[in-house]
Every structure is written in C-alpha cells, then in structure tokens.
Design an enzyme around this catalytic site. Structure first.
Site, PDB file in Angstrom:
ATOM      1  N   ASN A   9       0.737  -1.536  -0.271  1.00 10.30           N
ATOM      2  CA  ASN A   9      -0.115  -0.081  -0.311  1.00 10.30           C
ATOM      3  C   ASN A   9       0.961   0.811  -0.155  1.00 10.30           C
ATOM      4  O   ASN A   9       1.637   1.567   0.877  1.00 10.30           O
ATOM      5  CB  ASN A   9      -1.036  -0.114   1.359  1.00 10.30           C
ATOM      6  N   LYS A  11       0.632   4.557  -0.221  1.00  8.15           N
ATOM      7  CA  LYS A  11      -0.506   5.375  -0.147  1.00  8.15           C
ATOM      8  C   LYS A  11       0.219   6.182  -0.899  1.00  8.15           C
ATOM      9  O   LYS A  11      -0.516   6.501  -2.224  1.00  8.15           O
ATOM     10  CB  LYS A  11      -0.111   5.961   1.895  1.00  8.15           C
ATOM     11  N   HIS A  95      -9.303   1.318   4.786  1.00  7.76           N
ATOM     12  CA  HIS A  95      -8.393   1.929   5.461  1.00  7.76           C
ATOM     13  C   HIS A  95      -8.883   2.745   6.999  1.00  7.76           C
ATOM     14  O   HIS A  95      -9.814   3.244   6.527  1.00  7.76           O
ATOM     15  CB  HIS A  95      -6.921   2.266   4.362  1.00  7.76           C
ATOM     16  N   GLU A  97      -6.465   4.919   8.090  1.00  4.67           N
ATOM     17  CA  GLU A  97      -6.599   6.072   7.815  1.00  4.67           C
ATOM     18  C   GLU A  97      -8.061   6.815   6.976  1.00  4.67           C
ATOM     19  O   GLU A  97      -7.447   7.400   6.908  1.00  4.67           O
ATOM     20  CB  GLU A  97      -5.444   6.822   6.195  1.00  4.67           C
ATOM     21  N   GLU A 167      -5.609  -5.092  10.218  1.00  2.00           N
ATOM     22  CA  GLU A 167      -4.124  -3.443  10.723  1.00  2.00           C
ATOM     23  C   GLU A 167      -5.017  -2.361  11.805  1.00  2.00           C
ATOM     24  O   GLU A 167      -5.562  -1.983  12.161  1.00  2.00           O
ATOM     25  CB  GLU A 167      -4.132  -2.913   9.828  1.00  2.00           C
ATOM     26  N   GLY A 173       2.403   2.461  10.855  1.00  4.23           N
ATOM     27  CA  GLY A 173       3.818   3.430  10.531  1.00  4.23           C
ATOM     28  C   GLY A 173       4.399   3.892  11.688  1.00  4.23           C
ATOM     29  O   GLY A 173       4.604   4.704  11.381  1.00  4.23           O
ATOM     30  N   SER A 213       3.371  -2.385  10.413  1.00  2.52           N
ATOM     31  CA  SER A 213       4.893  -1.671  10.489  1.00  2.52           C
ATOM     32  C   SER A 213       5.628  -3.200  10.299  1.00  2.52           C
ATOM     33  O   SER A 213       6.158  -3.589  10.766  1.00  2.52           O
ATOM     34  CB  SER A 213       4.962  -1.533  12.113  1.00  2.52           C
TER      35      SER A 213
END
Ligand code: PGA
Length: 252
Positions: A9, A11, A95, A97, A167, A173, A213
């Site tokens: 991904n 991003k 996701h 985010e 996730e 991240g 991560s």
C-alpha cells in the site's frame, strides 16, 4: 491451503517516475518467486502507468479506494468499473486512515465492498482496533462490529473471494508491530466470526493479511502463524528490497 498474498500500500507517496521505477523493480524481482500472490497499490493517478510497468509480470495492481456508485455526478470520485478498466484486480477498502482521517463509516465501506464485488474486483477489507480499545480489552468487539458492518449482505461465495486485512491502528506507521501471538489471536477470532456467519469451508478459504509495521525483520515470525496468510505493507513497500524481503519471510 490458502495461497499467501502480500500487497504493498503505497499510500500518498512517490511521484510518477519513482512509482514506475519501483513497480518495474518489484516486477523484475518477483519473476523468480512462486507460490504467492503479489500486488502493488499506487496512488490513483499513477495506476495507469504502474499497470503498464507490471503488465505481464507476477505483480497485480490494486487501488487504495473507490466510490460505490457506478458513474455520475460525483466530483473527484472513481468507480469500480474504472478501476477494472485500467487493469486493477484489487481495491483496498476501509483502511484505517480512511476510517479515522477521512471519516468513512462501516456503512460507507459496506457499499463499496458490494460495488467492488459486483464489478469482480477483489476487495481487501481493512479492520483494526485503536490503542484505547485494545487496552480496554475490546479488540474482538471492535473487529466483530467492523466485520458485521463492513460485510453486511455479502453472500458465502462472495466472502470466499474477499481478502481481510487485520491492521491494529496503533501498529500502522508507528514501528510498533503486534506480536505474532497478538496478531494470530485476532486472525483466529476473525476466522471463527466468518465460520459462525457462513461455514467452515468459507472460513478456511478467506485470506487474512496482517498489516502494521511489517518489515523484513519481523515478517517471518508473523507470516509463520497458522492464520496469517500474508501482509498488507505500507512503509516497507516503498522500496523493492524491503518489500521483497518481506516476501522472502514466507520461506517459499
Ligand atoms: P505500515 O502501514 O506498514 O507503514 O505500518 C500498513 C498499512 O497501513 O497498510
């Protein structure tokens, strides 16, 4: 047996030239790898050039988002048919985010999942708890709520085609990876949720990726867990060497 699936991904990173260069490098290095599905998910504006860069290789193309309507006056949005048209096989949906920064709800994700399935795209549906939810012992409640909400109205044969990505939001991240045991516990719990809603056959066929991560150094331990079928990789997918280092963690 479930075939492992590793997806990158990207991003909102890279530019046109570096996206093409990365895609070409991953495609080249993937040539010698067997027994795994691979995909890269670039920013939408680079999907077309990355599609050309990975054409004919073992690397498939995925998008990072889409809109549920088939066409019309939806300024700034992209439909499932458009993604298919430029060669996408996958689309990441829900996701964290998008859920936590852009305000997507389970209901929004659900509409997108149904539209993606209809268009024969494979959704990679992301689920995951926030740190306070984990600390309050509510991880599986959150996962169950997101699963039920995001996958409402999905039939058994459609479910078997969906990829789930677990996730934990606190691990994305941040460099704070879930331990293989923490991840495995949720993956196993998810498989039970799928079995209860559908049946054992569907539960055993759904691929559940871990994300948060993942790096070459921790990939083998995570991917070695019986219910972890691959990874959705953010930061470490931006370099061919670390992305392929994670693939190597499968020990194929
Ligand atoms: P990360 O991101 O690997 O950079 O933690 C994973 C993801 O958000 O899919």
């Amino acid at each position: 047996m479930r075939r492992p699936f590793i997806a990158g991904n990207w991003k909102m990173n890279l530019d046109r030239a570096s996206a093409v260069a990365l895609a070409e490098e991953v495609a080249k290095e993937a040539a010698g790898v067997e027994g795994v599905d691979l995909a890269v998910c670039p920013p939408s504006v680079y999907l077309d050039v990355v599609a050309a860069a990975v054409a004919g290789s073992k690397v498939a193309l995925g998008a990072q988002n889409m809109y549920h309507q088939p066409n019309g006056a939806f300024t700034g949005e992209i439909s499932a048919a458009m993604l298919c048209d430029i060669g996408c096989r996958y689309v990441i949906l829900g996701h964290s985010e998008r859920r936590h920064i852009l305000g997507e709800t389970d209901e929004d994700v659900n509409k997108k999942v149904l539209a993606a399935l209809e268009a024969r795209l494979t959704p990679i549906v992301c689920l995951g708890e926030l740190l306070p939810e984990r600390e309050a012992g509510r991880t599986m409640n959150v996962i169950r709520r997101q699963f039920n909400g995001s996958l409402a109205g999905v039939h058994a044969e459609q479910m078997a085609r969906i990829v789930i990505a677990y996730e934990p939001v606190w691990a994305i991240g941040t460099g704070k990876v879930a331990t293989p045991q923490q991840a495995e516990e949720v993956h196993l719990g998810l498989r039970k949720i799928i079995e209860n809603r559908y049946n054992q056959e569907v539960a055993q066929s759904v691929r559940i990726q871990y994300g948060g991560s993942v790096k070459p150094e921790n990939a083998a331990d995570l991917l070695g867990q019986p219910n972890i079928d691959g990874a959705l990789v953010g930061g470490a997918s931006l370099k061919a060497e670390s992305f392929m280092g994670i693939v190597a963690g499968l020990g194929l």
